[in-house]
Structures are given as structure tokens and as C-alpha cells.
Design an enzyme around this catalytic site. Structure first.
Site, PDB file in Angstrom:
ATOM      1  N   ASP A  95       0.866  -1.175   0.000  1.00 26.80           N
ATOM      2  CA  ASP A  95       0.000   0.000   0.000  1.00 26.80           C
ATOM      3  C   ASP A  95       0.911   1.237   0.000  1.00 26.80           C
ATOM      4  OD1 ASP A  95      -1.573   2.144   0.837  1.00 26.80           O
ATOM      5  OD2 ASP A  95      -2.763   0.911   2.228  1.00 26.80           O
ATOM      6  N   VAL A  96       0.706   2.127  -0.929  1.00 28.25           N
ATOM      7  CA  VAL A  96       1.565   3.312  -1.048  1.00 28.25           C
ATOM      8  C   VAL A  96       1.586   4.092   0.265  1.00 28.25           C
ATOM      9  CG1 VAL A  96       1.830   5.543  -2.225  1.00 28.25           C
ATOM     10  CG2 VAL A  96       1.244   3.491  -3.545  1.00 28.25           C
ATOM     11  N   ALA A 141      -0.256   5.675  -8.900  1.00 28.99           N
ATOM     12  CA  ALA A 141      -1.222   4.819  -8.199  1.00 28.99           C
ATOM     13  C   ALA A 141      -2.467   5.619  -7.844  1.00 28.99           C
ATOM     14  CB  ALA A 141      -0.589   4.264  -6.922  1.00 28.99           C
ATOM     15  N   ALA A 142      -3.626   5.134  -8.265  1.00 27.54           N
ATOM     16  CA  ALA A 142      -4.868   5.868  -8.006  1.00 27.54           C
ATOM     17  C   ALA A 142      -6.067   5.008  -8.360  1.00 27.54           C
ATOM     18  CB  ALA A 142      -4.918   7.148  -8.843  1.00 27.54           C
ATOM     19  N   TYR A 197     -13.973  11.707  -8.541  1.00 26.04           N
ATOM     20  CA  TYR A 197     -12.647  11.371  -9.087  1.00 26.04           C
ATOM     21  C   TYR A 197     -11.863  12.647  -9.395  1.00 26.04           C
ATOM     22  CZ  TYR A 197      -9.155  10.190 -12.584  1.00 26.04           C
ATOM     23  OH  TYR A 197      -7.984  10.099 -13.287  1.00 26.04           O
ATOM     24  N   LYS A 253      -8.436  14.379  -7.449  1.00 24.73           N
ATOM     25  CA  LYS A 253      -7.189  14.713  -8.161  1.00 24.73           C
ATOM     26  C   LYS A 253      -6.865  16.199  -8.004  1.00 24.73           C
ATOM     27  CE  LYS A 253      -5.819  10.807 -10.174  1.00 24.73           C
ATOM     28  NZ  LYS A 253      -4.448  10.299 -10.282  1.00 24.73           N
ATOM     29  N   PHE A 275      -5.499  14.064 -20.840  1.00 22.35           N
ATOM     30  CA  PHE A 275      -6.791  13.987 -21.515  1.00 22.35           C
ATOM     31  C   PHE A 275      -7.049  12.486 -21.780  1.00 22.35           C
ATOM     32  CE2 PHE A 275      -8.512  18.304 -21.948  1.00 22.35           C
ATOM     33  CZ  PHE A 275      -7.605  18.909 -21.119  1.00 22.35           C
ATOM     34  N   ARG A 321     -24.298   9.280 -20.971  1.00 24.20           N
ATOM     35  CA  ARG A 321     -23.733   8.826 -19.695  1.00 24.20           C
ATOM     36  C   ARG A 321     -23.635  10.045 -18.767  1.00 24.20           C
ATOM     37  NH1 ARG A 321     -17.857   5.999 -19.832  1.00 24.20           N
ATOM     38  NH2 ARG A 321     -17.224   8.130 -20.314  1.00 24.20           N
ATOM     39  N   GLY A 333     -22.548  12.862 -16.404  1.00 19.44           N
ATOM     40  CA  GLY A 333     -21.254  13.473 -16.098  1.00 19.44           C
ATOM     41  C   GLY A 333     -20.346  13.678 -17.293  1.00 19.44           C
TER      42      GLY A 333
HETATM   43  N1  UFG Z   1     -18.213   6.304 -24.721  1.00 22.12           N
HETATM   44  C1  UFG Z   1     -19.232   5.711 -25.444  1.00 22.12           C
HETATM   45  N2  UFG Z   1     -19.431   4.383 -25.275  1.00 22.12           N
HETATM   46  C2  UFG Z   1     -18.699   3.616 -24.413  1.00 22.12           C
HETATM   47  C3  UFG Z   1     -17.669   4.231 -23.686  1.00 22.12           C
HETATM   48  C4  UFG Z   1     -17.448   5.584 -23.867  1.00 22.12           C
HETATM   49  O1  UFG Z   1     -19.924   6.354 -26.222  1.00 22.12           O
HETATM   50  O2  UFG Z   1     -18.967   2.415 -24.296  1.00 22.12           O
HETATM   51  C5  UFG Z   1     -17.958   7.731 -24.929  1.00 22.12           C
HETATM   52  C6  UFG Z   1     -18.069   8.540 -23.669  1.00 22.12           C
HETATM   53  O3  UFG Z   1     -19.396   8.955 -23.445  1.00 22.12           O
HETATM   54  C7  UFG Z   1     -17.119   9.695 -23.974  1.00 22.12           C
HETATM   55  C8  UFG Z   1     -16.063   9.070 -24.882  1.00 22.12           C
HETATM   56  O4  UFG Z   1     -16.645   7.874 -25.371  1.00 22.12           O
HETATM   57  O5  UFG Z   1     -17.785  10.672 -24.673  1.00 22.12           O
HETATM   58  C9  UFG Z   1     -14.788   8.729 -24.165  1.00 22.12           C
HETATM   59  O6  UFG Z   1     -15.117   8.000 -22.983  1.00 22.12           O
HETATM   60  P1  UFG Z   1     -14.029   7.310 -22.067  1.00 22.12           P
HETATM   61  O7  UFG Z   1     -14.763   6.604 -20.977  1.00 22.12           O
HETATM   62  O8  UFG Z   1     -13.100   6.513 -22.915  1.00 22.12           O
HETATM   63  O9  UFG Z   1     -13.207   8.515 -21.505  1.00 22.12           O
HETATM   64  P2  UFG Z   1     -13.713   9.814 -20.702  1.00 22.12           P
HETATM   65  O10 UFG Z   1     -13.602  10.951 -21.660  1.00 22.12           O
HETATM   66  O11 UFG Z   1     -14.994   9.618 -20.023  1.00 22.12           O
HETATM   67  O12 UFG Z   1     -12.660   9.851 -19.522  1.00 22.12           O
HETATM   68  C10 UFG Z   1     -11.340  10.248 -19.662  1.00 22.12           C
HETATM   69  C11 UFG Z   1     -10.479   9.518 -18.640  1.00 22.12           C
HETATM   70  C12 UFG Z   1     -10.921   9.876 -17.258  1.00 22.12           C
HETATM   71  C13 UFG Z   1     -10.907  11.356 -17.113  1.00 22.12           C
HETATM   72  C14 UFG Z   1     -11.738  12.002 -18.175  1.00 22.12           C
HETATM   73  C15 UFG Z   1     -11.662  13.492 -18.127  1.00 22.12           C
HETATM   74  O13 UFG Z   1     -10.592   8.146 -18.834  1.00 22.12           O
HETATM   75  O14 UFG Z   1     -10.033   9.297 -16.326  1.00 22.12           O
HETATM   76  O15 UFG Z   1     -11.273  11.616 -19.445  1.00 22.12           O
HETATM   77  O16 UFG Z   1     -12.950  13.977 -18.243  1.00 22.12           O
HETATM   78  F1  UFG Z   1     -11.442  11.673 -15.910  1.00 22.12           F
END
Ligand code: UFG
Length: 322
Positions: A51-52, A71-72, A138, A142, A168, A278, A280
Site C-alpha cells: 500500500d503506497v 497509483a490511483a 474522481y 485529483k 486527456f 452517460r 457526467g
Molecule cells: N463512450 C461511449 N461508449 C462507451 C464508452 C465511452 O460512447 O462504451 C464515450 C463517452 O461517453 C465519452 C467518450 O466515449 O464521450 C470517451 O469516454 P471514455 O470513458 O473513454 O473517456 P472519458 O472521456 O470519459 O474519460 C477520460 C479519462 C478519465 C478522465 C476524463 C476526463 O478516462 O479518467 O477523461 O474527463 F477523468
């Protein structure tokens, strides 16, 4: 340099460890293997399972030139349902690590921050001066760690130089090192699961966003470019200061464009169906990486989406039993 990498058994941590070893650094990985994999730790790195929050002080007592803290807990959805896991797992753990860094006078810290610290952006591309209003725990954890690092560096009497890198959308793979999440939520690996035959179709989370094709736009960055920025950050860490840099290509691709790229690269038709938005998800997240360019001398060279997908696909195929 003698370096401690926390989370070096995870996706980004393992790729960065491979780059650090290639560059001749002496690397110790500290990981509790809660989400990482022992066989993802590149050969050549020393490995401590722990554990960190508990083990970092002991490890750092040996004298280190720097810490890279990967680690996160990193699932946005999970952070909404189980925030304690994120405030403890990310913030409490990172403060313990910062205390160990201070106690053992480690001069450099590079931290994995995220675009999620900004939340829903008012302007695009996002600069480091944009408002930080995370929309989920999350991102909030951070951001809290970023604030803690700023104050620890400022109070260190020029002993600690720190760099936070705000990722990103990290994608792609580095040979045998890639994304192996037990719970996969990221777009590119999910789409490639369809091409690999382990998933029937991919869901498109909304096609009525205010974007050119109605699907969300993200800035995809190759994990090798990301690793390159970490190596540069180690050299650029400013004594007594905390530098924050975005890491992205400055170009956005929509969900439909990503699926099309996956079809081109894999030759698979990849069925996709529109699903509800989705919670958020911001419509558009694109980085301005001008500061990383200026302060780290960093220029991404692997921004081509088909190239990113091709590397992720080669990795995904290497993991699917024949
Ligand atoms: N998406 C889909 N279908 C899926 C999965 C994702 O349409 O099955 C869409 C999401 O709605 C989003 C895009 O694809 O618009 C990218 O989604 P990801 O889950 O791959 O990545 P995110 O942009 O949600 O998240 C990333 C990082 C997070 C970080 C975030 C910053 O993975 O750790 O960017 O907002 F917090």
C-alpha cells in the site's frame, strides 16, 4: 536517476516504467496490485508489493531522486457511487506519500492529474488557467491532491520541485504494455473488444450532443507521448514550485470517428447502437498543451488516431487467446 514509480503495474505506470528503464533510470515500482498486474511491471524494475500510504516511507528511506505517482483509483462512475474509496485511496494515500517525500527530501515529484479537474469547460481548448470545477469525486480528489502538492512544494524551501500532468484521453499501447482493466469503461478498448469478438456491440452514449456529428468529442493521446512528457517533467521540475501542464494533442475526435477508425484498422464492421447519454460526460474535452510545449519542450508525435488505435489493437489481439 533513482526513481520510485507508484502504480507501475497499471496501464500508464507500466508504460512509463518501460520508457524510464529504456532511458537508463533505476526504477522501483510500488503497487498493491489492487487493479494492476504483476506481469505488467517491466523486467528490469525492482518491485515492492504494498500500500503506497504504508510502504512509501520505508522505500524512500533508501534515498531517491524522484517519485512518479501513478497509483490511483480512476473510474469516474465508481467515484460517484463510492466516494470514500476515492477520498481515501487517492487523497489520503497521496498525502501520506507527500509526507514521505518531504521526510526523505526527495527533490522531484511527477503526479498523474487529469482533465477531470476542469469539469465542464466554458471554452475550448482547455488551458491550465481554465476554471477547475470537477463534476465528479474522481476529478475532485485529483484536484485536491494538486492543491496539496502546490502547498508542499511552496513550503519545501526549494527542496521539492513538482509537476502535475493533466491527462486527456490516454490510449494506445507500448508493445506488451497496454490497457488491461478488469472493469473496462474506456471507449477504444471497448470498441476493440467488439472487433476481437469478446463483446457484441458498442454503445454510443448519446448522439444529440452539441457537436458536429452529435457524439462527444475527446482529445486522444498516445500513451508513448504521455510517457515522453513524464521523462521531460523529471528534468523540468522547478525547485520549490509546482508546475501544472495539460497533456493532449489539441485535436478532438468524436465517438463516431473513433469507431470508424477502429473499423478501418481492424477490418471488422463493429456494430454500434445509440444509447442514452452517460451522466457526467462533457460534450467536448480538448487540451491546449501550449504550456507543456513551452515548459517541458514536449511535442506529441503519435497523434494520428489510426496509429493510436493500431497499437491498442495489436495489444488487444496479443491478449485474446487464439
Ligand atoms: N463512450 C461511449 N461508449 C462507451 C464508452 C465511452 O460512447 O462504451 C464515450 C463517452 O461517453 C465519452 C467518450 O466515449 O464521450 C470517451 O469516454 P471514455 O470513458 O473513454 O473517456 P472519458 O472521456 O470519459 O474519460 C477520460 C479519462 C478519465 C478522465 C476524463 C476526463 O478516462 O479518467 O477523461 O474527463 F477523468
Amino acid at each position: 536517476m533513482k526513481l520510485l514509480v507508484t502504480g507501475g503495474a497499471g496501464y500508464v505506470g507500466s508504460v512509463c516504467t518501460a520508457h524510464l528503464l529504456d532511458a537508463g533510470h533505476d526504477v522501483t515500482v510500488l503497487d498493491d496490485l489492487s487493479t494492476g498486474h504483476r506481469d505488467a511491471v517491466p523486467a528490469g524494475a525492482a518491485f515492492v508489493q504494498g500500500d503506497v500510504a504504508v510502504a512509501a516511507a520505508d522505500v524512500l528511506a533508501d534515498g531517491y531522486d524522484g517519485v512518479l505517482h501513478f497509483a490511483a483509483r480512476s473510474l469516474v462512475g465508481e467515484s460517484v457511487v463510492d466516494p470514500a474509496k476515492y477520498w481515501h485511496g487517492n487523497v489520503v494515500t497521496s498525502i501520506a506519500l507527500l509526507d514521505a517525500v518531504r521526510a526523505h527530501r526527495v527533490p522531484r515529484l511527477v503526479f498523474s492529474s487529469t482533465a477531470a479537474t476542469y469539469g465542464e469547460p466554458e471554452t475550448s481548448p482547455i488551458t491550465e488557467d481554465s476554471p477547475t470545477r470537477p463534476t465528479n469525486p474522481y476529478g475532485a480528489t485529483k484536484l485536491a491532491i494538486d492543491h496539496a502538492i502546490t502547498s508542499y512544494a511552496a513550503a519545501s524551501g526549494r527542496e521539492l520541485g513538482a509537476v502535475s500532468l493533466r491527462y486527456f484521453n490516454v490510449a494506445g499501447a507500448h508493445g506488451a504494455f497496454g490497457e488491461r482493466h478488469t472493469t473496462e469503461t474506456h471507449l477504444i478498448p471497448l470498441v476493440l473488444q467488439v472487433a476481437a469478438g469478446t463483446r457484441e456491440q458498442v454503445a454510443i452514449y448519446g448522439d444529440d450532443w452539441p457537436t458536429p456529428d452529435g457524439t462527444c468529442v475527446r482529445d486522444y493521446i498516445h500513451v508513448d507521448d504521455l510517457a515522453d512528457a513524464h521523462l521531460r517533467a523529471l528534468d523540468a521540475a522547478p525547485a520549490g514550485e509546482h508546475l501544472i501542464c495539460n497533456l493532449g494533442n489539441g485535436t478532438g475526435f468524436s465517438v463516431l470517428e473513433v469507431i470508424e477508425a477502429c473499423r478501418r484498422v481492424t477490418g471488422h464492421p463493429i456494430p454500434a447502437a445509440v444509447a442514452p447519454r452517460r451522466a457526467g460526460d462533457p460534450a467536448v474535452l480538448v487540451a491546449s498543451a501550449a504550456r507543456a510545449h513551452e515548459r517541458l519542450g514536449w511535442t506529441p508525435t503519435r497523434g494520428d488516431l489510426d496509429g493510436i488505435v493500431a497499437d491498442a489493437w495489436a495489444f488487444a489481439r496479443s491478449r485474446v487467446p487464439a
